[in-house]
Scaffold this active site. Structure first.
Site, PDB file in Angstrom:
ATOM      1  NE  ARG A   1      32.865  53.144  48.751  1.00 48.78           N
ATOM      2  CZ  ARG A   1      32.320  53.542  47.605  1.00 48.78           C
ATOM      3  NH1 ARG A   1      32.177  52.691  46.598  1.00 48.78           N
ATOM      4  NH2 ARG A   1      31.945  54.794  47.457  1.00 48.78           N
TER       5      ARG A   1
ATOM      6  NE  ARG B   1      42.140  34.156  48.812  1.00 45.98           N
ATOM      7  CZ  ARG B   1      42.070  34.148  47.490  1.00 45.98           C
ATOM      8  NH1 ARG B   1      42.907  34.878  46.773  1.00 45.98           N
ATOM      9  NH2 ARG B   1      41.171  33.409  46.876  1.00 45.98           N
TER      10      ARG B   1
ATOM     11  NE  ARG C   1      40.247  28.541  43.662  1.00 45.91           N
ATOM     12  CZ  ARG C   1      40.221  29.353  42.628  1.00 45.91           C
ATOM     13  NH1 ARG C   1      40.473  30.636  42.791  1.00 45.91           N
ATOM     14  NH2 ARG C   1      39.946  28.900  41.425  1.00 45.91           N
TER      15      ARG C   1
ATOM     16  NE  ARG D   1      47.566  40.357  42.781  1.00 44.28           N
ATOM     17  CZ  ARG D   1      46.502  39.617  43.111  1.00 44.28           C
ATOM     18  NH1 ARG D   1      45.888  39.800  44.270  1.00 44.28           N
ATOM     19  NH2 ARG D   1      46.059  38.669  42.300  1.00 44.28           N
ATOM     20  CB  ILE D   2      49.072  37.461  49.335  1.00 40.71           C
ATOM     21  CG1 ILE D   2      48.097  38.267  50.213  1.00 40.71           C
ATOM     22  CG2 ILE D   2      50.487  37.562  49.892  1.00 40.71           C
ATOM     23  CD1 ILE D   2      47.945  37.740  51.623  1.00 40.71           C
TER      24      ILE D   2
ATOM     25  CB  SER E   1      44.417  33.133  42.750  1.00 43.36           C
ATOM     26  OG  SER E   1      43.413  34.071  42.408  1.00 43.36           O
TER      27      SER E   1
ATOM     28  N   GLY F   1      43.175  40.271  47.179  1.00 43.21           N
ATOM     29  CA  GLY F   1      42.052  40.933  46.524  1.00 43.21           C
ATOM     30  C   GLY F   1      40.755  40.763  47.292  1.00 43.21           C
TER      31      GLY F   1
ATOM     32  CG  ASP G   1      42.979  29.872  36.750  1.00 46.09           C
ATOM     33  OD1 ASP G   1      43.145  30.320  35.608  1.00 46.09           O
ATOM     34  OD2 ASP G   1      42.918  30.603  37.769  1.00 46.09           O
TER      35      ASP G   1
END
Length: 236
Positions: free
Chosen positions: A43, A24, A217, A87-88, A90, A20, A204
């Site tokens: 963007r 990252r 993280r 998708r990677i 959290s 996301g 979390d």
């Protein structure tokens, strides 16, 4: 070049990992890819293409939430020929046995709504992962020391959730974790006949209130990226 992706034809690989956070994406590309080149800055949603163990891979940020991911997933598949998208990111744990730093491989992704809901009208479409990708990710994960869970997750369309009743029912029905993108990725991939998967790191915990400190993280997310790369490049 599309409205949201400035890459030229041929600059996006058939394999795309989608975190996301665009920063990252930058970290993962610099850490894991050889000869990574920035192919998108539109963007500020950074994308990079390089190689991993000889296979071309693009790592493209998706933004937060299903509406944002839907834009990038559609353009990657429709306009750039991406075939395998993982998708990677959290996720928040929803079961006691799922702990901080554990990995979750999402077999299915339940949701209240996605940008694709209008396609189905009265149908409750069930977004699910590509089986071969999931199996490859599981096999890759078992070669590591990571604690891995495979099962259903929840893709929320809000970050600040105020539905404890809904959370209770999902916990009751075995939903492993919550995130914000996978259900739409699985749906868009199915539409284009592509493969999709979500490999997630628990950052979390909804039940205990634990959270992974920000400085830890990246170290924890590395295992997730390697498993996703191994799954994406495995023989289909």
């Amino acid at each position: 070049m599309t409205v949201h992706i400035g890459a030229k034809p041929g600059e996006i690989a058939e394999i795309v990992l989608m975190p996301g956070d665009p920063m990252r994406a930058k970290w993962a590309a610099e850490t894991f890819l050889k000869d990574a080149t920035c192919v998108n800055e539109v963007r500020g949603m950074l994308g990079f293409t390089g190689t991993w163990n000889g296979s071309r891979v693009t790592i493209q940020g998706s933004g937060m939430g299903m509406p944002s991911l839907s834009i990038y997933a559609n353009e990657l598949m429709r306009d750039y020929g991406a075939k395998t998208l993982i998708r990677i990111g959290s996720a928040g744990a929803m079961q006691q046995e799922v702990a901080i730093r554990d990995l979750v491989i999402a077999m299915t992704a339940s949701t209240i709504s996605t940008p694709s809901c209008g396609f189905f009208k009265e149908l409750n479409y069930a977004p699910c992962a590509d089986w071969k990708l999931l199996h490859s990710a599981w096999a890759a994960a078992k070669k590591t020391d990571a604690k891995v869970h495979v099962g259903g997750i929840y893709s929320s369309d809000v970050f600040y959730d105020e539905r404890p009743d809904l959370n209770e029912q999902m916990q009751r029905h075995g939903v492993l974790a919550v995130e914000m993108e996978a259900a739409e990725l699985y749906t868009v991939a199915a539409r284009y006949g592509c493969r999709a998967l979500a490999v997630l790191t628990i950052s979390d915990h909804l039940l205990t209130g634990e959270a992974l400190p920000s400085d830890e993280r990246e170290r924890s997310f590395g295992e997730m990226v390697e498993i996703a790369l191994a799954a994406a490049t495995a023989e289909p």
